[in-house]
Design a protein around this motif. Sequence first.
Motif, PDB file in Angstrom:
ATOM      1  N   TYR A  89      37.277-101.859  45.145  1.00  0.00           N
ATOM      2  CA  TYR A  89      38.214-100.992  44.433  1.00  0.00           C
ATOM      3  C   TYR A  89      39.627-101.064  45.003  1.00  0.00           C
ATOM      4  CZ  TYR A  89      34.282 -98.894  41.958  1.00  0.00           C
ATOM      5  OH  TYR A  89      33.191 -98.695  41.151  1.00  0.00           O
ATOM      6  N   GLY A  90      39.760-101.594  46.197  1.00  0.00           N
ATOM      7  CA  GLY A  90      41.090-101.721  46.790  1.00  0.00           C
ATOM      8  C   GLY A  90      41.461-103.154  47.090  1.00  0.00           C
ATOM      9  N   GLY A  91      40.776-104.111  46.468  1.00  0.00           N
ATOM     10  CA  GLY A  91      41.029-105.519  46.750  1.00  0.00           C
ATOM     11  C   GLY A  91      42.438-105.941  46.361  1.00  0.00           C
ATOM     12  N   TYR A  92      42.990-106.866  47.121  1.00  0.00           N
ATOM     13  CA  TYR A  92      44.313-107.400  46.818  1.00  0.00           C
ATOM     14  C   TYR A  92      44.380-108.835  47.325  1.00  0.00           C
ATOM     15  CZ  TYR A  92      45.039-106.038  51.709  1.00  0.00           C
ATOM     16  OH  TYR A  92      44.912-105.882  53.069  1.00  0.00           O
ATOM     17  N   GLY A  93      45.274-109.608  46.757  1.00  0.00           N
ATOM     18  CA  GLY A  93      45.384-110.997  47.173  1.00  0.00           C
ATOM     19  C   GLY A  93      46.540-111.686  46.486  1.00  0.00           C
ATOM     20  N   GLU A  94      46.564-113.004  46.615  1.00  0.00           N
ATOM     21  CA  GLU A  94      47.629-113.819  46.037  1.00  0.00           C
ATOM     22  C   GLU A  94      47.035-115.123  45.522  1.00  0.00           C
ATOM     23  OE1 GLU A  94      51.215-112.270  49.006  1.00  0.00           O
ATOM     24  OE2 GLU A  94      50.494-114.337  49.148  1.00  0.00           O
ATOM     25  N   VAL A  95      47.624-115.631  44.435  1.00  0.00           N
ATOM     26  CA  VAL A  95      47.200-116.900  43.850  1.00  0.00           C
ATOM     27  C   VAL A  95      48.379-117.868  43.886  1.00  0.00           C
ATOM     28  CG1 VAL A  95      46.292-118.073  41.807  1.00  0.00           C
ATOM     29  CG2 VAL A  95      45.559-115.736  42.328  1.00  0.00           C
ATOM     30  N   VAL A  96      48.098-119.103  44.288  1.00  0.00           N
ATOM     31  CA  VAL A  96      49.070-120.194  44.232  1.00  0.00           C
ATOM     32  C   VAL A  96      48.423-121.341  43.465  1.00  0.00           C
ATOM     33  CG1 VAL A  96      50.271-121.967  45.584  1.00  0.00           C
ATOM     34  CG2 VAL A  96      50.299-119.588  46.345  1.00  0.00           C
ATOM     35  N   ALA A  97      49.184-121.979  42.597  1.00  0.00           N
ATOM     36  CA  ALA A  97      48.704-123.172  41.901  1.00  0.00           C
ATOM     37  C   ALA A  97      49.478-124.386  42.405  1.00  0.00           C
ATOM     38  CB  ALA A  97      48.874-123.029  40.394  1.00  0.00           C
ATOM     39  N   TRP A  98      48.772-125.492  42.521  1.00  0.00           N
ATOM     40  CA  TRP A  98      49.341-126.750  43.033  1.00  0.00           C
ATOM     41  C   TRP A  98      49.061-127.812  41.991  1.00  0.00           C
ATOM     42  CZ3 TRP A  98      52.341-129.782  45.515  1.00  0.00           C
ATOM     43  CH2 TRP A  98      51.957-131.002  46.062  1.00  0.00           C
ATOM     44  N   GLY A  99      50.127-128.308  41.357  1.00  0.00           N
ATOM     45  CA  GLY A  99      49.970-129.276  40.284  1.00  0.00           C
ATOM     46  C   GLY A  99      50.394-130.670  40.692  1.00  0.00           C
TER      47      GLY A  99
END
Length: 604
Positions: A391-401
């Motif tokens: 319920y308190g999860g957090y994060g970041e996404v990066v894409a590499w093309g």
Amino acid sequence: MGRDASEGLQLQTPFTQTDTPSMTAQLRRILIIGLAFLAGCTAQDPPPEEAAPPPQSTLQRLDTPAARVLAVPKWVGVLKARSRTSGQWTTPYTSHQWKGDLTYFAPIEISMLEASNFGFGTAKRGFVNFSRIEQDIFQGQTYATYAARCSDSTATRTVTMEFPSDSTYKIQLPPFSSIQCKGTGTQDGTTADIMFSWYALNHFQFGSHFVFDLPAVDAPLRIHGTKHLITSDSTVLATIPDPIPYGTTPVEWDIEWDLRPEGDDLDLVLSAENYNDWLPLANIEPVVGTSLSSGAQRPGSTIRVKAEGIPKPGSTSTPKLKQVTFYLMSSNEPGIAMNAMDGSPTPDGNDLQFEKEKNELLGLEFIDIETVKSPEGDYTEVKAIVSSFDYGGYGEVVAWGVTEDGRGIVSVSEGQRDPSEPPDEPTDEPLRLPRRSLNSHIATLWKALKDSLEKSDLDDSETLGGGRGDVSKPGDGLSHYEEYRGFIINNDHTRTNPKGVDYFLSNKMGSKATPGINFFEELTNIKVHRVGDQEFESPSRVINAFYKDATHVTDQHVVLMYEVTGEKGTSNTLPGPGNPKSVSRIEIARGTPADAEGSPHLAS
């Protein structure tokens, strides 16, 4: 040009036979030079295949692996690292035990300084999961414990590249020892906050182990490397010794980097569907036939992210994407809420994950819960699904093309600025999940709903209002983040109010106490949460036990209320009036009547 030259020659030719031999020789030289000049000015250009080659110095510069790499102005890519350590030292009377784990991810870029034979760049803002615990034991009794767990963004750090020879490069990575985490130290019953740092991978001591071969002159331009290393202080070890010598701490490192020439025709733009309205959730109920701790758990919510190749303004070509890889960096908070055990489906415990089945249905290759990628193909956009287990999860996404011409693109992200700061153009940073401000782990959506946008994650400044209580001692013992992450109460999830005081009560009297509890809420302006016996730690009574120090202010406690034999109409607080931590129980005498308002008479 030819016309002017021929006229000049005509002016030089009216000599007679009476000219001296020296004049005749001079005339011959002038005539030869003039004719050569005329031929040079009027001759056609040679065909392309007969064109003279570039100067030999240029060929020499591009004819070595180092020269090819240095000739590329900027390289971009990603850096991943994992470090871990565990062990113990023992003496006849004492033992020191420890365990630690660190994962790190960051986009990187390196600009080549060709004239200096050097590359200088940065590991951009990244993400780290940090865990360390140490214990000191004397004659079988633990007398000191030190612990820290953090999941957070990291600052920009320097990366450099040197070229010891025409065919090798030496990469200098960030100093991991600068990564810090707030923790606690407990000794002889006293607990204090302390800062932990990770172990050092010092470039000056270990730099010789980071020299690698460059791609050959006929190979694709890609700098990809991996390194496994075991260090102990300033020494590199072949294996971890058993037993570990007293005073030494072997640390394992696994590091990978992947760099390509920067693509300058496309932006790789990351976005998320329903981004403004998405919250991380968990699933309270386990899969049938399992328990919460067995590891078979469904996600509470999912969000679809998209990486789209968009031509840059003014670009003259629009190469397609050949492949896209998604990297997900996630928190791994203990449990699924502040008072609930872990329902994570994997031992890693990440709160946000790429699930194998969901992403394979999108045609992606599942690498692990942090990485999925498309097969090689011809794309304008690629999508992936992120699943939430906390319920308190957090994060970041990066894409590499990687484009069809072999160049690399690190993603930019939509929606990272606060809604009050238009225009919301893509920014050069990861996509934060959920949508939140840079220095917060709390969803902006929830903050806006609770009118708490101005509060920090550690804020605990609630007051009772209306002149009630001691305003010099505000707060209810729960940080802003803990109120957001919430609690499992009566098998349902509750996010508490960051602008009101919360009180947790275990009512052993049943429904007969309900009128009195309601009257207490009305009288004090305190919200009472009635919790079950399995919804808090016993015997400590701590209600917010599943936390990391970076988001925790203090332990808050449940108050127990019993019906006991005693003088009718009386009540007692044991051992005496105080805050929930100091009150072990409230006792209400059996048979205490209700007043006209329907609440029991209370007496101290």
